[in-house]
Design an enzyme around this catalytic site. Structure first.
Site, PDB file in Angstrom:
ATOM      1  NE  ARG A  70      26.658  35.602  42.308  1.00  0.00           N
ATOM      2  CZ  ARG A  70      27.692  35.774  41.510  1.00  0.00           C
ATOM      3  NH1 ARG A  70      28.900  35.544  41.536  1.00  0.00           N
ATOM      4  NH2 ARG A  70      27.267  36.377  40.082  1.00  0.00           N
TER       5      ARG A  70
ATOM      6  CG  ASP B 143      41.773  40.552  45.423  1.00  0.00           C
ATOM      7  OD1 ASP B 143      42.806  40.271  46.438  1.00  0.00           O
ATOM      8  OD2 ASP B 143      41.653  39.709  44.481  1.00  0.00           O
TER       9      ASP B 143
ATOM     10  N   GLY C 199      31.936  28.874  47.549  1.00  0.00           N
ATOM     11  CA  GLY C 199      32.765  29.235  48.624  1.00  0.00           C
ATOM     12  C   GLY C 199      34.039  28.618  48.175  1.00  0.00           C
TER      13      GLY C 199
ATOM     14  CG  ASP D  32      32.693  33.161  48.891  1.00  0.00           C
ATOM     15  OD1 ASP D  32      31.594  32.805  48.576  1.00  0.00           O
ATOM     16  OD2 ASP D  32      33.782  33.330  47.884  1.00  0.00           O
TER      17      ASP D  32
ATOM     18  NE  ARG E 168      33.745  38.263  39.026  1.00  0.00           N
ATOM     19  CZ  ARG E 168      33.702  37.777  40.404  1.00  0.00           C
ATOM     20  NH1 ARG E 168      34.676  38.182  41.177  1.00  0.00           N
ATOM     21  NH2 ARG E 168      32.397  37.280  40.602  1.00  0.00           N
TER      22      ARG E 168
ATOM     23  N   GLY F  47      31.753  39.818  42.704  1.00  0.00           N
ATOM     24  CA  GLY F  47      30.402  39.310  42.686  1.00  0.00           C
ATOM     25  C   GLY F  47      29.303  39.807  43.671  1.00  0.00           C
TER      26      GLY F  47
ATOM     27  CE  LYS G  21      31.554  41.699  47.175  1.00  0.00           C
ATOM     28  NZ  LYS G  21      32.002  41.589  45.901  1.00  0.00           N
ATOM     29  CB  THR G  22      32.578  38.436  50.097  1.00  0.00           C
ATOM     30  OG1 THR G  22      32.803  37.243  49.602  1.00  0.00           O
ATOM     31  CG2 THR G  22      33.351  38.413  51.303  1.00  0.00           C
TER      32      THR G  22
END
Lengths: 553, 553
Positions: free
Chosen positions: B420, B172, B247, B201, B141, B77, B198-199
């Site tokens: 995002r 991941d 989240g 969340d 992804r 994402g 990176k994220t």
């Protein structure tokens, strides 16, 4: 109250005033005015406030009048900048005479009826400079529309020695302000009433009012979000985003956001109504664009949808009217158990035309039309999730279209509350402060039944012109809720106006290409072109106006 | 590409680098590392990349190595700042040696498999400096998880003379980066792999990675909107706003936004799970707060809800598992016509405990649990409208509560895509640029199986420390999709951590009083305290850390 760092920094901002207001001013009186239509009728209804002259302020002799005790009322939905109208009003009153007082009526017009108010002193006003929201005194939607209420307001004002009211609101509230001004003049109670043009929807504008306050900021917030979503769409390349935006009576917000962000599709309700486009036709047009983009491998996009869309579609409007009648007359409907039975009963009772429309609607939407009813038994149009309806119908259409080889996955959004109470952009901060300041000057000049205006707002603030326009000048007669009433004409999107024409000339390219613009968040401290620009709508309207005739008052 | 005024102004921003990286650097090698858990197993799985030393960079001799041809991949994402990782990487590569080249693989890991890439030259990189989104090369992804795929990647890299990959992704993707690094080393193909954290969340963090990039910006965008909505709630005083935030695996976003905006209620999934709170209990707690505020005449408020909430409720989790089985084994369910019949069939098949939970759910939610199923027959949890569910259930609860005298009207919101791809805050712009810069230095130093890190990020950037942490050091074994796998530990909200404890100590006051903070939009040009502050979470985490022990690497 804990404040964010930005709130603290922003509280120091000094809004820009028109240069003409910076020192003492004198009043310039123009020609007597006439209403935009129905002159005879409006004149008969407003014998004391009709035909007043347009007035402007220019640098000149300062004339101190009686001590002013002014009450301010925030009416209707929130719009960014309301607090700056109050701070402008406050500063001007104090500059005119330190003994002048400002009172804020609590919770909108109710405060006038309940005699509920607070004194707005320097401490309170300072706390709210350049902030969003209407929380300084709250707002409300009560309408003051009978003589008993008028008299109650008079009683409360006289009791508190208040000699002028400033009513900050949209077209309805300003119409109401004028009705009060007329009544007060007829009764000779010496209470003046001045209006200020507020609404994020942007539909209160005319030859005198270039824009309603809050529109600029709200559209900038929505455009920030649309831009972010477009960047996401163009990065992930897997979703179509259907974005509903506030604007029930007019599509100015959708148009402005489209001009700012260049989405693939933006629906303008006024155009739908003019060309009598059906829901199926709209769905078909969206599906075509989805297909075209899919053929180029672009299975993503954005669609802007004005909140009021369904009410602009003649066929849906007719269907809703019939449904209201059917459900009121057939209580047996509510005893039926299955969806199928319910739809059958309704279909049978509908006219042939509406039955056809009804049968084309997905279950979820059909249910929204028949389930959620307001206390008067009517469909609650604002609760209809048009963005989801369009997604469902486009999905359906593409599923049946064997020539469609792409993917269609969609996300829905609705932006409204996110923008109504944002802290004002520099434009709205300056504009609102100037409006409030001008309202005080109009009161000091003894005016009533006027709306404060600021013109030349597409130019930098030093060239702004401040003045007052008789509210009756903006009125015509319209049928509302079954009665013919004098009201301020609502400004719909002008399909011959420059903003729409520019949009129309580009939308084909935006649909097939990916031409997104990413406006980003409102900035307060950067270069002028980033922080101070007014709305695209305003710039484009003024551009065309300048071509036709120079701006004068 | 037409750019907004802010995009143009912002393209001139020069991200701040750690002072230690501003001139040429030398590598400081620390002690050999160990994984956070399951050391033996992780060591066996990663014989070539286990036990590597932590490294940092300090001012020193510059050592030019071979010419570097680096490929970069954006995985998963979008998160604000991805483009700055690339510009930092590019600038460092070019500074090391003008002949170094950067290639961008298109559409995420797929680009590696399909050998689809572009050269990232100065023109392209300049176009994207300090912008949001991943659109420079796109993301994807796809997981590269079998030997055939690894070999495909090797083949493509060798064919293009690429000697290092930078993989920008979440836990991941970085686990995957390490698997690739290990395989490449085992095969001795001379291709290095470096990861970047990176994220939005915020759940990729640990002793070495202080924060994942994008979290700061996304939370600032959401907090802007929550603040605006709170101002609206406090002005209109008639709605409770239920706001769902992204989240799914952790509630860092809800916690950070709560610390920034002080809502009346913020739900933290990790706490719900720990205390095994049921949906009914949560609804009861919300209803109590609504009542308390109503008793003070405050019929409005805000509730923050993490997207993953329902999956943290043990009872709902169990119900969902049972429903998945029942619907797979009872196709007759789909033939039933009425809701009543359907619910009866399901209730009968459920365990007593789950039947009780199921019977307490409103129809709409029960339907979401049984209708929308993914291709594997599972409930699509991300499509569950938890915010609407809670509104329905609270409405229901209050309707039955005769002691409730107030009004409860609610609006629902979901913020995810809005943040995002926002343009990065100064913090994320600087942090990402430094991460990319550091990744290049790690490659130049011949490292592989490392993640770039920047430490001391709660301090101003001159004190930041750059380095690399062996990815194996963050790993443990977990059961995922039925297999025990080596993975980077996800960081959930620490219920003993300072950010949560501060929130917990204040939430009672926030619930009954109206303590809203209005953060406003991200600013780029103003005073440092407005523009450069990192997240509250980071500041509070570091605050507690400083109390315990000084930050060292």
């Amino acid at each position: 109250m804990i404040k964010s760092p930005l709130q603290k920094a922003r509280s120091q901002y000094i809004p820009k005033l028109p240069q003409s207001l910076e020192e003492s001013v004198s009043l310039i009186t123009g020609e007597a005015s006439e209403s935009v239509a129905d002159q005879k009728a409006i004149k008969d209804m407003f014998p004391h406030t009709y035909g007043l002259p347009l007035v402007t302020f220019a640098p000149g002799e300062f004339s101190e009048n009686q001590i002013l005790n002014v009450g301010v009322v925030l009416s209707g939905g929130q719009a960014p900048g309301g607090h700056n109208v109050i701070s402008g009003l406050f500063d001007a009153l104090k500059k005119l005479n330190k003994k002048n007082q400002l009172y804020g009526f609590i919770g909108g017009p109710d405060g006038l009826l309940n005699n509920s108010f607070i004194e707005l002193d320097e401490d309170i006003v300072d706390e709210y400079r350049n902030t969003g929201g209407f929380d300084i005194i709250g707002s409300g939607r009560t309408k003051i529309e009978d003589e008993a209420s008028y008299d109650l307001v008079i009683g409360n004002c006289l009791k508190n020695d208040i000699n002028a009211l400033v009513i900050v609101g949209g077209d309805d509230s300003n119409t109401n302000a004028c009705v009060l001004a007329e009544y007060f003049k007829e009764k000779n109670v010496g209470i003046q009433v001045i209006g200020c043009p507020k609404t994020i929807d942007g539909d209160l504008k005319n030859d005198f009012i270039e824009t309603s306050f809050g529109f600029d900021t709200a559209c900038k917030v929505y455009s920030e979000l649309i831009g972010n979503i477009q960047r996401d769409a163009n990065s992930a390349k897997k979703y179509w985003h259907f974005i509903k935006l506030m604007g029930r009576s007019a599509s100015h917000i959708s148009l402005e956001c489209a001009l700012k962000t260049q989405p693939n599709i933006a629906i303008i309700s006024e155009e739908i109504e003019k060309y009598k486009l059906t829901l199926n036709k709209i769905v078909g047009q969206i599906a075509e664009i989805v297909k075209k983009r899919a053929n180029k491998g672009e299975n993503f996009g954005t669609v802007l949808i004005p909140e009021g869309l369904v009410e602009f579609m003649p066929s849906i409007k007719k269907l809703i009217a019939e449904l209201n009648d059917i459900l009121a007359s057939k209580p047996e409907y509510y005893l039926l158990k299955t969806n199928q039975e319910k739809r059958a009963l309704i279909t049978e009772a509908l006219s042939e035309e509406s039955a056809k429309v009804y049968s084309s609607l997905p279950d979820s939407f059909a249910k929204q039309l028949t389930f959620d009813r307001d206390p008067h038994g009517n469909v609650q149009v604002s609760k209809i999730e048009t963005e989801k309806l369009l997604i469902d119908m486009v999905t359906d259409r593409l599923a049946k279209d064997q020539s469609f080889q792409g993917k269609f996955n969609a996300q829905n959004h609705f932006f409204g509350y996110e923008g109504r109470c944002a802290a004002p952009s520099n434009f709205d901060a300056d504009y609102c402060y100037s409006l409030g300041y001008t309202a005080a000057l109009l009161i000091n000049a003894g005016k009533t039944g006027y709306m404060a205006f600021i013109k030349n707002t597409a130019q930098s603030s030093e060239n702004w012109i401040a003045g007052g326009v008789p509210i009756t000048m903006m009125m015509n007669l319209e049928r509302r809720n079954g009665y013919v009433k004098p009201v301020i004409q609502k400004a719909l999107v002008d399909l011959k106006g420059n903003p729409f024409l520019v949009f129309r000339s580009k939308r084909k390219e935006w649909a097939s290409n990916t031409s997104y613009i990413y406006p980003g968040p409102i900035q307060y401290f950067g270069p002028g072109e980033v922080c101070d620009a007014p709305s695209e709508t305003l710039l484009l309207e003024k551009e065309s106006l300048l071509q036709e005739e120079p701006v004068t008052v």
